[in-house]
Write a protein that holds these residues in place. Structure first.
Motif, PDB file in Angstrom:
ATOM      1  N   ASN A 129      27.118  50.649  42.917  1.00 41.47           N
ATOM      2  CA  ASN A 129      28.422  50.925  42.631  1.00 41.47           C
ATOM      3  C   ASN A 129      29.295  49.367  42.286  1.00 41.47           C
ATOM      4  O   ASN A 129      29.522  48.835  43.550  1.00 41.47           O
ATOM      5  CB  ASN A 129      29.198  51.708  43.379  1.00 41.47           C
ATOM      6  CG  ASN A 129      28.405  53.244  43.399  1.00 41.47           C
ATOM      7  OD1 ASN A 129      28.242  53.785  42.421  1.00 41.47           O
ATOM      8  ND2 ASN A 129      27.730  53.615  44.473  1.00 41.47           N
ATOM      9  N   ARG A 130      29.673  49.128  41.271  1.00 41.43           N
ATOM     10  CA  ARG A 130      30.376  47.813  41.290  1.00 41.43           C
ATOM     11  C   ARG A 130      31.671  47.917  40.493  1.00 41.43           C
ATOM     12  O   ARG A 130      31.796  48.891  39.228  1.00 41.43           O
ATOM     13  CB  ARG A 130      29.441  46.876  40.284  1.00 41.43           C
ATOM     14  CG  ARG A 130      28.042  46.755  41.009  1.00 41.43           C
ATOM     15  CD  ARG A 130      27.225  45.619  40.097  1.00 41.43           C
ATOM     16  NE  ARG A 130      26.168  45.328  40.819  1.00 41.43           N
ATOM     17  CZ  ARG A 130      25.961  44.092  41.348  1.00 41.43           C
ATOM     18  NH1 ARG A 130      27.093  43.205  41.398  1.00 41.43           N
ATOM     19  NH2 ARG A 130      24.894  43.920  42.106  1.00 41.43           N
ATOM     20  N   VAL A 131      32.673  47.208  41.040  1.00 40.66           N
ATOM     21  CA  VAL A 131      33.935  47.138  40.548  1.00 40.66           C
ATOM     22  C   VAL A 131      34.386  45.367  40.472  1.00 40.66           C
ATOM     23  O   VAL A 131      34.429  44.713  41.420  1.00 40.66           O
ATOM     24  CB  VAL A 131      35.174  47.737  41.488  1.00 40.66           C
ATOM     25  CG1 VAL A 131      36.475  47.367  40.713  1.00 40.66           C
ATOM     26  CG2 VAL A 131      34.814  49.230  41.462  1.00 40.66           C
ATOM     27  N   GLN A 132      34.357  44.974  39.136  1.00 40.87           N
ATOM     28  CA  GLN A 132      34.585  43.649  39.156  1.00 40.87           C
ATOM     29  C   GLN A 132      36.093  43.303  38.518  1.00 40.87           C
ATOM     30  O   GLN A 132      36.392  43.447  37.466  1.00 40.87           O
ATOM     31  CB  GLN A 132      33.475  43.013  38.279  1.00 40.87           C
ATOM     32  CG  GLN A 132      33.729  41.508  37.751  1.00 40.87           C
ATOM     33  CD  GLN A 132      33.429  40.717  38.869  1.00 40.87           C
ATOM     34  OE1 GLN A 132      32.311  40.589  39.684  1.00 40.87           O
ATOM     35  NE2 GLN A 132      34.461  39.739  39.397  1.00 40.87           N
ATOM     36  N   HIS A 133      36.821  42.660  39.437  1.00 42.33           N
ATOM     37  CA  HIS A 133      38.262  42.249  38.642  1.00 42.33           C
ATOM     38  C   HIS A 133      38.068  40.696  38.057  1.00 42.33           C
ATOM     39  O   HIS A 133      36.829  40.260  37.987  1.00 42.33           O
ATOM     40  CB  HIS A 133      39.007  42.290  39.949  1.00 42.33           C
ATOM     41  CG  HIS A 133      39.677  43.449  40.448  1.00 42.33           C
ATOM     42  ND1 HIS A 133      40.714  44.295  39.883  1.00 42.33           N
ATOM     43  CD2 HIS A 133      38.958  44.306  41.281  1.00 42.33           C
ATOM     44  CE1 HIS A 133      40.794  45.348  40.470  1.00 42.33           C
ATOM     45  NE2 HIS A 133      40.055  45.519  41.460  1.00 42.33           N
ATOM     46  N   ALA A 134      39.190  40.430  37.684  1.00 37.56           N
ATOM     47  CA  ALA A 134      39.270  39.107  37.010  1.00 37.56           C
ATOM     48  C   ALA A 134      38.728  38.085  37.658  1.00 37.56           C
ATOM     49  O   ALA A 134      38.804  37.814  39.025  1.00 37.56           O
ATOM     50  CB  ALA A 134      40.525  38.876  36.470  1.00 37.56           C
ATOM     51  N   LEU A 135      37.922  37.033  36.949  1.00 34.48           N
ATOM     52  CA  LEU A 135      37.415  35.850  37.611  1.00 34.48           C
ATOM     53  C   LEU A 135      37.740  34.813  36.572  1.00 34.48           C
ATOM     54  O   LEU A 135      38.037  35.012  35.495  1.00 34.48           O
ATOM     55  CB  LEU A 135      35.837  35.598  37.506  1.00 34.48           C
ATOM     56  CG  LEU A 135      34.987  36.634  38.546  1.00 34.48           C
ATOM     57  CD1 LEU A 135      33.610  36.480  38.284  1.00 34.48           C
ATOM     58  CD2 LEU A 135      35.373  36.236  40.036  1.00 34.48           C
ATOM     59  N   ARG A 136      37.928  33.533  37.097  1.00 30.51           N
ATOM     60  CA  ARG A 136      38.765  32.496  36.572  1.00 30.51           C
ATOM     61  C   ARG A 136      37.395  31.282  36.341  1.00 30.51           C
ATOM     62  O   ARG A 136      36.969  30.878  37.267  1.00 30.51           O
ATOM     63  CB  ARG A 136      39.790  31.639  37.351  1.00 30.51           C
ATOM     64  CG  ARG A 136      41.172  32.578  37.892  1.00 30.51           C
ATOM     65  CD  ARG A 136      41.456  33.471  36.980  1.00 30.51           C
ATOM     66  NE  ARG A 136      42.657  34.348  37.294  1.00 30.51           N
ATOM     67  CZ  ARG A 136      42.728  35.610  36.592  1.00 30.51           C
ATOM     68  NH1 ARG A 136      42.272  35.943  35.238  1.00 30.51           N
ATOM     69  NH2 ARG A 136      43.812  36.435  36.975  1.00 30.51           N
ATOM     70  N   ALA A 137      37.233  31.211  35.207  1.00 29.55           N
ATOM     71  CA  ALA A 137      36.084  30.085  34.750  1.00 29.55           C
ATOM     72  C   ALA A 137      36.684  28.757  34.458  1.00 29.55           C
ATOM     73  O   ALA A 137      36.491  28.023  33.558  1.00 29.55           O
ATOM     74  CB  ALA A 137      35.412  30.839  33.350  1.00 29.55           C
TER      75      ALA A 137
ATOM     76  N   PRO B 268      32.283  24.795  37.069  1.00 26.81           N
ATOM     77  CA  PRO B 268      30.955  25.192  36.757  1.00 26.81           C
ATOM     78  C   PRO B 268      30.726  26.316  37.650  1.00 26.81           C
ATOM     79  O   PRO B 268      29.804  27.178  37.038  1.00 26.81           O
ATOM     80  CB  PRO B 268      30.174  23.986  37.050  1.00 26.81           C
ATOM     81  CG  PRO B 268      31.103  22.884  36.690  1.00 26.81           C
ATOM     82  CD  PRO B 268      32.403  23.183  37.167  1.00 26.81           C
ATOM     83  N   ARG B 269      30.966  26.318  38.862  1.00 23.73           N
ATOM     84  CA  ARG B 269      30.560  27.493  39.628  1.00 23.73           C
ATOM     85  C   ARG B 269      31.199  28.613  39.128  1.00 23.73           C
ATOM     86  O   ARG B 269      30.514  29.945  39.350  1.00 23.73           O
ATOM     87  CB  ARG B 269      30.861  27.247  41.262  1.00 23.73           C
ATOM     88  CG  ARG B 269      30.447  28.034  42.261  1.00 23.73           C
ATOM     89  CD  ARG B 269      30.851  27.929  43.662  1.00 23.73           C
ATOM     90  NE  ARG B 269      29.995  28.717  44.652  1.00 23.73           N
ATOM     91  CZ  ARG B 269      30.758  29.770  45.025  1.00 23.73           C
ATOM     92  NH1 ARG B 269      31.900  30.137  44.476  1.00 23.73           N
ATOM     93  NH2 ARG B 269      30.055  30.505  45.977  1.00 23.73           N
ATOM     94  N   ASP B 270      32.353  28.729  38.968  1.00 23.29           N
ATOM     95  CA  ASP B 270      33.141  29.686  38.214  1.00 23.29           C
ATOM     96  C   ASP B 270      32.477  30.199  37.108  1.00 23.29           C
ATOM     97  O   ASP B 270      32.188  31.544  36.926  1.00 23.29           O
ATOM     98  CB  ASP B 270      34.472  29.556  37.987  1.00 23.29           C
ATOM     99  CG  ASP B 270      35.444  29.252  39.259  1.00 23.29           C
ATOM    100  OD1 ASP B 270      34.916  29.719  40.099  1.00 23.29           O
ATOM    101  OD2 ASP B 270      36.472  28.626  39.253  1.00 23.29           O
ATOM    102  N   GLN B 271      32.050  29.488  36.351  1.00 23.54           N
ATOM    103  CA  GLN B 271      31.401  29.785  34.806  1.00 23.54           C
ATOM    104  C   GLN B 271      30.033  30.562  35.146  1.00 23.54           C
ATOM    105  O   GLN B 271      29.752  31.599  34.718  1.00 23.54           O
ATOM    106  CB  GLN B 271      31.321  28.825  34.195  1.00 23.54           C
ATOM    107  CG  GLN B 271      32.503  28.234  33.501  1.00 23.54           C
ATOM    108  CD  GLN B 271      32.418  26.753  32.925  1.00 23.54           C
ATOM    109  OE1 GLN B 271      31.484  26.213  33.048  1.00 23.54           O
ATOM    110  NE2 GLN B 271      33.426  26.190  32.684  1.00 23.54           N
ATOM    111  N   ALA B 272      29.278  30.117  36.516  1.00 23.62           N
ATOM    112  CA  ALA B 272      28.065  30.609  36.810  1.00 23.62           C
ATOM    113  C   ALA B 272      28.174  32.167  37.312  1.00 23.62           C
ATOM    114  O   ALA B 272      27.526  32.894  36.977  1.00 23.62           O
ATOM    115  CB  ALA B 272      27.453  29.900  37.813  1.00 23.62           C
TER     116      ALA B 272
END
Length: 539
Positions: free
Chosen positions: A321-329, A332-336
């Motif tokens: 079960n997954r809930v994914q809120h916003a990520l900031r890209a 490079p680690r954020d983009q990965a």
């Protein structure tokens, strides 16, 4: 919402976490400030309302608001009311939850304690950053304590056990393998570091009864156990080790139930990366094993973290079960992380996951939940429902009332220090010291008696010699005294006169005296006799 927990509205339909699939674990991820805490709060409320007890580590202190109902006067009221109307949540209303507060340090909740024995050498070695050799020595110490029936309850017990092992290093090395004093010294230094982190509050009795974690209130709502972890975060190894210990204890204590209609208990690990940072391979394998197998005990485990790549792949693969809120890209680690998160969801032609992750608003998330048949639902961009309880922390006064009036009472508030390894080893050492002192006293007494006897014998010899000398001196003095000389002279004189008289008398009787010249031989004999007799009397 029937047999599930309403998460929010997405894709034109309700997103519901099926209770029957809730023990298949889950992940709530997202950057700071994107709404993870509100999502977490709403899910916990849903479990509690359905009679499922929960445990959550409150890292920032704001989850304590679960204990109080939200208020129409709160700043968030208009936003929450508007969101409830927007998603069609006609059942939404402010409500509290039955809460029990816990604190390893006993300051903001009931103390949580366990014993050194229950923690075990593996987790302790992880907690103390021991290498393989030192961990082996620690395992030997545990084995010896178990063999000799020495209870290891607190850090003092373990300290005493290590001191005993150091004293018996040669004996233990012969039996179990190398036990070096250097390794024991390293472990003792690590124990000192644990004390500085406040770990002595965690080890002791009364130990936590897991039954106190798994209960419902008089309305059938699941108890929400909140661990105050704001101070604990300063000791991340203690935090992560405690959480893993608690999960391991539940795994060992709970019976196999397969897939129940609803979980027996749900765990929520906030700041989950702390559980895995710099963890050795053996510990990661232990975490993976517990997460994989505890499902059959009816326990659901949910990780909350900023970045989904904080969770190792072997563990992330177990999270259905997954809930994914916003990520900031931005990096490079954020983009990965964005690419990784996009790849974990079941594809939905109508959602560009990689793009959507960076565009999500606060309170919005990408959601994919296990369906009744066990398959993950296609990912949907979802508006998360507002919580019914207070958003933000309660006051210290409110917390104090909750602690004093909950079902736990004062069960754990007083530390109990019963007889264990420290006391038994101290008594053993004291008895050995007393026996050694008694043996030494006996030996010293025997030596003293022997020396006294020798001295007495020597004194007796000296006294005897002195006595003999004194007697000789007395005899010498007596022989040389005037009176003795007078008496001797008188005796000699008297003896000489008497001797002559006796001799003359014998001579008369034997030889006669009328004619001296009658026999020359007779005169000679008489003369001799007179001389002899006279000498006798003089002597």
């Amino acid at each position: 919402m029937g047999e599930g927990i309403f998460i929010g509205q997405g894709g034109g339909r309700p997103q519901v976490l099926e209770l029957k699939r809730a023990n298949r674990h889950g992940l709530i991820a997202g950057a700071t400030g994107t709404g993870k805490t509100v999502t977490l709060q709403g899910i916990i409320e849903g479990f509690s309302a359905n009679g499922v007890p929960c445990f959550v580590a409150d890292v920032k202190g704001d989850l304590s608001g679960l204990a109080m109902a939200g208020s129409p006067t709160a700043k968030t009221h208009e936003t929450f009311a508007a969101r409830a109307e927007e998603i069609g949540d006609a059942d939404w209303a402010y409500a509290d939850n039955p809460v029990q507060f816990w604190d390893l340090y006993g300051e903001q909740g009931h103390p949580i304690r366990t014993t050194i024995s229950e923690m075990g050498p593996l987790l302790l070695a992880r907690l103390m950053d021991l290498n393989a050799v030192q961990e082996g020595v620690l395992e030997i110490a545990f084995h010896v304590a178990d063999t000799e029936k020495l209870l290891l309850l607190d850090l003092d017990d373990l300290q005493a056990m290590l001191v005993d092992c150091a004293a018996r290093a040669d004996e233990l090395t012969t039996t179990y393998g190398n036990v070096s004093k250097q390794s024991i010294g390293a472990i003792q230094r690590s124990l000192l570091q644990l004390r500085t982190q406040g770990a002595e509050h965690f080890f002791g009795e009364p130990a936590l009864d897991l039954a106190d974690f798994i209960g419902v209130d008089d309305r059938g709502r699941g108890i929400v156990n909140i661990l105050a972890a704001d101070k604990l975060m300063a000791s991340p190894k203690l935090y992560s080790t405690f959480l893993l210990w608690l999960m391991s204890e539940l795994f060992e204590a709970l019976p196999e139930v397969g897939d129940p209609d609803k979980p027996t208990l749900c765990f929520f690990f906030d700041e989950a990366h702390l559980l895995f940072d710099e963890a050795p391979k053996a510990l990661l394998e232990k975490i993976e094993q517990v997460v994989r197998l505890i499902r059959s005990k009816g326990v659901g485990v949910y990780f909350i973290t900023q970045n989904p790549i904080d969770i190792p792949d072997t563990v992330a693969g177990q999270l259905g079960n997954r809930v994914q809120h916003a990520l900031r890209a931005f990096t490079p680690r954020d983009q990965a992380a964005v690419r990784s998160a996009a790849e974990t969801f079941r594809a939905n032609p109508g959602v560009d996951v990689a793009t959507a992750i960076t565009e999500l608003k606060v309170g919005e998330a990408l959601v994919s939940l296990l369906q009744a048949d066990g398959a993950p639902s296609p990912v949907e961009r979802t508006l998360i429902k507002p919580p019914a309880s207070r958003v933000g922390p309660i006051t210290p006064q409110e917390r104090a009332v909750m602690i004093q009036t909950d079902a736990i009472g004062d069960k754990y508030d007083t530390l109990v220090d019963r007889e264990s390894a420290e006391e038994l080893l101290a008594a053993k050492t004291e008895a050995a010291s007393a026996a050694a002192a008694a043996a030494k006293a006996t030996t010293d007494a025997e030596k003293a008696a022997a020396m006294q006897a020798k001295a007495d014998a020597q004194a007796a010899k000296v006294a005897a010699r002195e006595q003999v000398a004194q007697e000789r001196e007395a005899a010498r003095e007596a022989a040389n005294s005037p009176w003795t000389k007078i008496a001797t002279s008188a005796t000699r004189a008297a003896g000489s006169s008497i001797g002559r008289q006796v001799a003359n008398e014998i001579g008369k009787q034997v030889f006669g005296t009328k004619s001296r010249s009658r026999s020359s031989s007779g005169g000679l004999v008489g003369t001799v006799l007179r001389g002899v007799l006279g000498g006798l009397f003089r002597g």
